[in-house]
Scaffold this motif. Structure first.
Motif, PDB file in Angstrom:
ATOM      1  N   GLN A   4      10.628  13.546 -14.947  1.00 11.89           N
ATOM      2  CA  GLN A   4      10.980  13.461 -13.530  1.00 11.89           C
ATOM      3  C   GLN A   4       9.714  13.250 -12.708  1.00 11.89           C
ATOM      4  N   LEU A   5       9.874  12.498 -11.611  1.00 13.15           N
ATOM      5  CA  LEU A   5       8.789  12.279 -10.669  1.00 13.15           C
ATOM      6  C   LEU A   5       9.293  12.574  -9.267  1.00 13.15           C
ATOM      7  N   VAL A   6       8.513  13.325  -8.481  1.00 16.15           N
ATOM      8  CA  VAL A   6       8.871  13.642  -7.102  1.00 16.15           C
ATOM      9  C   VAL A   6       7.710  13.237  -6.195  1.00 16.15           C
ATOM     10  N   LEU A   7       8.007  12.405  -5.216  1.00 13.85           N
ATOM     11  CA  LEU A   7       7.034  12.003  -4.208  1.00 13.85           C
ATOM     12  C   LEU A   7       7.436  12.620  -2.878  1.00 13.85           C
ATOM     13  N   SER A   8       6.506  13.292  -2.231  1.00 16.91           N
ATOM     14  CA  SER A   8       6.760  13.866  -0.904  1.00 16.91           C
ATOM     15  C   SER A   8       5.965  13.079   0.130  1.00 16.91           C
ATOM     16  N   GLY A   9       6.616  12.768   1.242  1.00 16.37           N
ATOM     17  CA  GLY A   9       5.936  12.042   2.303  1.00 16.37           C
ATOM     18  C   GLY A   9       5.500  10.650   1.884  1.00 16.37           C
ATOM     19  N   LEU A  10       6.402   9.875   1.273  1.00 12.75           N
ATOM     20  CA  LEU A  10       6.074   8.530   0.793  1.00 12.75           C
ATOM     21  C   LEU A  10       5.999   7.543   1.954  1.00 12.75           C
ATOM     22  N   GLU A  11       5.017   6.650   1.885  1.00  6.67           N
ATOM     23  CA  GLU A  11       4.921   5.531   2.826  1.00  6.67           C
ATOM     24  C   GLU A  11       4.563   4.279   2.046  1.00  6.67           C
ATOM     25  N   ALA A  12       5.344   3.201   2.256  1.00  6.41           N
ATOM     26  CA  ALA A  12       5.082   1.904   1.627  1.00  6.41           C
ATOM     27  C   ALA A  12       4.845   0.892   2.741  1.00  6.41           C
ATOM     28  N   GLN A  47       0.857  -1.171   0.000  1.00  9.63           N
ATOM     29  CA  GLN A  47       0.000   0.000   0.000  1.00  9.63           C
ATOM     30  C   GLN A  47       0.900   1.229   0.000  1.00  9.63           C
ATOM     31  N   LEU A  48       0.837   2.011  -1.074  1.00  8.38           N
ATOM     32  CA  LEU A  48       1.683   3.192  -1.222  1.00  8.38           C
ATOM     33  C   LEU A  48       0.843   4.447  -1.029  1.00  8.38           C
ATOM     34  N   ARG A  49       1.394   5.362  -0.252  1.00 12.63           N
ATOM     35  CA  ARG A  49       0.718   6.636  -0.006  1.00 12.63           C
ATOM     36  C   ARG A  49       1.756   7.740  -0.035  1.00 12.63           C
ATOM     37  N   ALA A  50       1.374   8.888  -0.592  1.00 12.32           N
ATOM     38  CA  ALA A  50       2.264  10.046  -0.614  1.00 12.32           C
ATOM     39  C   ALA A  50       1.461  11.298  -0.303  1.00 12.32           C
ATOM     40  N   PRO A  76       1.202  -3.359  10.667  1.00  9.87           N
ATOM     41  CA  PRO A  76       1.152  -2.045  11.316  1.00  9.87           C
ATOM     42  C   PRO A  76       2.382  -1.181  11.071  1.00  9.87           C
ATOM     43  N   GLN A  77       3.488  -1.795  10.640  1.00 13.14           N
ATOM     44  CA  GLN A  77       4.731  -1.051  10.471  1.00 13.14           C
ATOM     45  C   GLN A  77       5.052  -0.871   8.996  1.00 13.14           C
ATOM     46  N   PRO A  78       5.290   0.361   8.517  1.00 13.46           N
ATOM     47  CA  PRO A  78       5.663   0.555   7.113  1.00 13.46           C
ATOM     48  C   PRO A  78       6.995  -0.115   6.784  1.00 13.46           C
ATOM     49  N   VAL A  79       7.099  -0.631   5.575  1.00 15.85           N
ATOM     50  CA  VAL A  79       8.384  -1.144   5.090  1.00 15.85           C
ATOM     51  C   VAL A  79       9.354   0.009   4.864  1.00 15.85           C
ATOM     52  N   LEU A  80       8.855   1.074   4.252  1.00 18.74           N
ATOM     53  CA  LEU A  80       9.700   2.209   3.909  1.00 18.74           C
ATOM     54  C   LEU A  80       8.902   3.498   4.014  1.00 18.74           C
ATOM     55  N   THR A  81       9.503   4.505   4.592  1.00 16.92           N
ATOM     56  CA  THR A  81       8.985   5.872   4.514  1.00 16.92           C
ATOM     57  C   THR A  81      10.121   6.759   4.022  1.00 16.92           C
ATOM     58  N   ALA A  82       9.753   7.874   3.406  1.00 13.10           N
ATOM     59  CA  ALA A  82      10.760   8.822   2.934  1.00 13.10           C
ATOM     60  C   ALA A  82      10.147  10.206   2.864  1.00 13.10           C
ATOM     61  N   ARG A  83      10.910  11.188   3.278  1.00 16.76           N
ATOM     62  CA  ARG A  83      10.441  12.572   3.168  1.00 16.76           C
ATOM     63  C   ARG A  83      10.311  12.986   1.707  1.00 16.76           C
ATOM     64  N   ARG A  84      11.216  12.489   0.864  1.00 14.56           N
ATOM     65  CA  ARG A  84      11.199  12.857  -0.555  1.00 14.56           C
ATOM     66  C   ARG A  84      11.851  11.748  -1.369  1.00 14.56           C
ATOM     67  N   VAL A  85      11.234  11.414  -2.497  1.00 12.23           N
ATOM     68  CA  VAL A  85      11.799  10.484  -3.471  1.00 12.23           C
ATOM     69  C   VAL A  85      11.795  11.173  -4.827  1.00 12.23           C
ATOM     70  N   PHE A  86      12.942  11.208  -5.465  1.00 12.58           N
ATOM     71  CA  PHE A  86      13.086  11.838  -6.787  1.00 12.58           C
ATOM     72  C   PHE A  86      13.600  10.786  -7.757  1.00 12.58           C
ATOM     73  N   VAL A  87      12.931  10.676  -8.921  1.00 13.08           N
ATOM     74  CA  VAL A  87      13.362   9.747  -9.970  1.00 13.08           C
ATOM     75  C   VAL A  87      13.324  10.484 -11.295  1.00 13.08           C
ATOM     76  N   SER A  88      14.399  10.345 -12.057  1.00 15.91           N
ATOM     77  CA  SER A  88      14.486  10.929 -13.393  1.00 15.91           C
ATOM     78  C   SER A  88      14.757   9.806 -14.392  1.00 15.91           C
ATOM     79  N   LEU A  89      13.911   9.725 -15.449  1.00 17.39           N
ATOM     80  CA  LEU A  89      13.986   8.637 -16.428  1.00 17.39           C
ATOM     81  C   LEU A  89      14.093   9.191 -17.846  1.00 17.39           C
ATOM     82  N   PRO A  90      15.003   8.653 -18.677  1.00 17.27           N
ATOM     83  CA  PRO A  90      15.059   9.078 -20.081  1.00 17.27           C
ATOM     84  C   PRO A  90      13.792   8.638 -20.825  1.00 17.27           C
ATOM     85  N   TRP A  91      13.477   9.334 -21.908  1.00 18.56           N
ATOM     86  CA  TRP A  91      12.304   8.981 -22.704  1.00 18.56           C
ATOM     87  C   TRP A  91      12.413   7.565 -23.283  1.00 18.56           C
TER      88      TRP A  91
END
Length: 416
Positions: free
Chosen positions: A58-66, A43-46, A72-87
Motif C-alpha cells: 500500500q502507498l499513501v500520499l498526503s497533501g499531493l500536488e501535481a 512536478q509531483l509534491r507531497a 501556475p495552476q496545479p493539474v490535481l491536488t488531493a488531501r490523501r491518495v491511497f493505492v493498494s497493489l497485489p504483489w
C-alpha cells in the motif's frame, strides 16, 4: 459526467506509476515523486509519503500536488491518495495492471490546467484499463473550470474490469451561478474497453437531480439509456432515450410534468446536443400535453427549437372565446429559445388553432407568475405578439377579420 471521470483516469495513472515506487522502499519519498513526475511530465509534491509492503503493498500520499512545469495552476491536488497493489502487479513491473483499490480524498482537478498538460503529451497507442479488484472511492472532490465547477463530487466504484459490466454511484453538484444542479446517479456501462476504444457499449443511468436558480427549482427523477461511444474529449449516445419526471417550483407555482426525449445525443466543446430530437410532454395544470420534433443543446446556455402539436388547450389557461373554445383541434406550434436555464431570456412561440394564428415573444417565469396570480392582477398576459382570426365572439358581439397586437414594455427591444 465524462469530465468527472477524468479523476478516475488520474488516479489510475498514479496507480500504474506507483509500481516503480513500491519496488524501491529504501528510497526517500521526494525522490520517488520526482521519478514518476518525470515520467508523466509533471512536478509531483507531497507533504508526506507512507508505504507498507507487508501483506498487500500500500502507498499513501498526503497533501499531493501535481503541476505541469511553468504552469501556475496545479493539474490535481488531493488531501490523501491511497493505492493498494497485489504483489503480482509489482513483480510484472506494469505488464499486469491489476490494482487492489484506489482512494482519493478531497481531490481538486483543474480542467484548463489538465488540458494544457494533455496538449503536451506525446500521442500514444491503445489506452490500457486497469483491473480494480476492490474498486475506487472518491470523496469531497471538485472539478474547476474557468466559469463553472463541480463540487461535492463523490464516486463509488465497487470494482472495474475492462470487459465486464461497470457499476458506479456518482454524486455531485454542478455550479454555474446562479445555476446549481445537484445530482445523485447510479450508472452502469456494459463494456468499458469497447467504450474507450470508440465502439458502442450500452450505458444506463438513473437517479435524481435538481436544476435550481434564483427563486425557482426543478427537482426531477431521470432515466437515460443508449449505446455509448467515447472519443477524444467527446461522446455520442445514439440513440439516447431519456425520461424525466419532475416539478417546476417557484413562488406561487408547483407544476408537475413528465418528459420523454429520443434522438442522438453528442457531447463536444463542453456542450450536449440532441439533433434531431423527438419529444413527448405530459404536463399537469398549466403545463400542456404536447409532442414535437426539433433540436436541443445545453452547456453554458440552453437552446431549443421545436415544431409540434399541443393536444388540447389546458383548462388552467385563460378560457378561449368562441368559436376557438368550441374547437377540439390540436394546436400546431413552433417554439424557439436561447438563453439561461432559468428561461429568463425571451422565447418565441407561434401557435395555431384552425384559421387562428398567434405569434408571441415572452419570458416563461413572467407568464407562469401571471397564470398563478389571483383575479386582481392584470387581465393581459406579459407578452408581446399578434393574434389574427377570421372570427371571434366577445361579450355577445361577433367580430370578423380580427387582428390584435399586444406589447410588453419589460421585454427587450429585440424580442418584441
Amino acid at each position: 459526467m465524462l469530465r468527472g471521470l477524468v479523476l478516475l483516469a488520474i488516479g489510475l495513472l498514479l496507480a500504474s506509476a506507483m509500481v516503480g515506487w513500491l519496488l524501491q522502499p529504501e528510497r526517500a519519498g521526494p525522490y520517488l515523486l520526482r521519478q514518476v513526475g518525470d515520467a508523466l511530465g509533471l512536478q509531483l509534491r507531497a507533504d508526506a509519503v507512507d508505504y507498507r509492503l507487508r501483506g498487500t503493498p500500500q502507498l499513501v500520499l498526503s497533501g499531493l500536488e501535481a503541476r505541469r512545469p511553468q504552469d501556475p495552476q496545479p493539474v490535481l491536488t488531493a488531501r490523501r491518495v491511497f493505492v493498494s497493489l497485489p504483489w503480482r502487479t509489482l513483480r510484472s513491473r506494469g505488464a499486469d495492471l491489476t490494482v487492489q483499490r484506489v482512494e482519493l480524498d478531497a481531490p481538486v482537478l483543474d480542467l484548463p490546467a489538465l488540458q494544457r498538460w494533455l496538449a503536451t503529451r506525446p500521442p500514444g497507442g491503445e489506452t490500457r484499463i486497469p483491473v480494480l479488484a476492490e474498486g475506487l472511492r472518491i470523496r469531497d472532490g471538485r472539478i474547476d473550470n474557468d466559469d463553472w465547477r463541480i463540487e461535492g463530487l463523490s464516486i463509488d466504484l465497487p470494482s472495474l474490469h475492462p470487459e465486464r459490466l461497470l457499476r458506479a454511484h456518482v454524486r455531485g453538484r454542478y455550479v454555474d451561478p446562479p445555476l446549481s444542479v445537484p445530482a445523485d446517479l447510479a450508472i452502469a456501462l456494459a463494456h468499458p474497453r469497447r467504450a474507450l476504444a470508440g465502439q458502442p457499449s450500452g450505458l444506463a443511468a438513473v437517479g435524481g437531480l435538481a436544476v435550481a436558480g434564483a427563486g425557482w427549482q426543478v427537482p426531477a427523477r431521470v432515466f437515460l439509456a443508449g449505446p455509448l461511444r467515447i472519443g477524444k474529449d467527446s461522446a455520442l449516445l445514439k440513440p439516447a432515450r431519456i425520461g424525466i419526471a419532475g416539478r417546476y417550483r417557484s413562488q406561487g407555482s408547483d407544476l408537475g410534468f413528465r418528459l420523454g426525449l429520443h434522438g442522438p445525443m453528442a457531447f463536444n466543446n463542453a456542450t450536449w446536443r440532441l439533433v434531431p430530437l423527438q419529444l413527448v410532454l405530459d404536463g399537469d395544470h398549466t403545463i400542456p400535453d404536447a409532442q414535437a420534433r426539433g433540436s436541443l443543446s445545453f452547456g453554458r446556455r440552453l437552446r431549443i427549437h421545436l415544431d409540434g402539436r399541443i393536444a388540447a388547450w389546458p383548462e388552467a389557461w385563460p378560457a378561449l372565446p368562441p368559436p376557438l373554445s368550441d374547437s377540439t383541434s390540436p394546436l400546431p406550434f413552433a417554439l424557439d429559445y436561447a438563453g439561461g436555464f432559468d428561461f429568463a431570456a425571451a422565447a418565441r412561440l407561434d401557435l395555431r388553432r384552425d384559421s387562428t394564428r398567434f405569434a408571441a415573444r415572452f419570458r416563461l417565469p413572467d407568464v407562469l407568475a401571471w397564470l398563478e396570480a389571483d383575479a386582481s392582477g392584470t387581465p393581459l398576459p406579459p407578452l408581446a405578439g399578434t393574434l389574427a382570426s377570421p372570427r371571434i365572439e366577445l361579450a355577445g358581439a361577433t367580430l370578423h377579420g380580427v387582428e390584435i397586437e399586444l406589447s410588453d414594455p419589460d421585454l427587450p427591444a429585440d424580442a418584441r
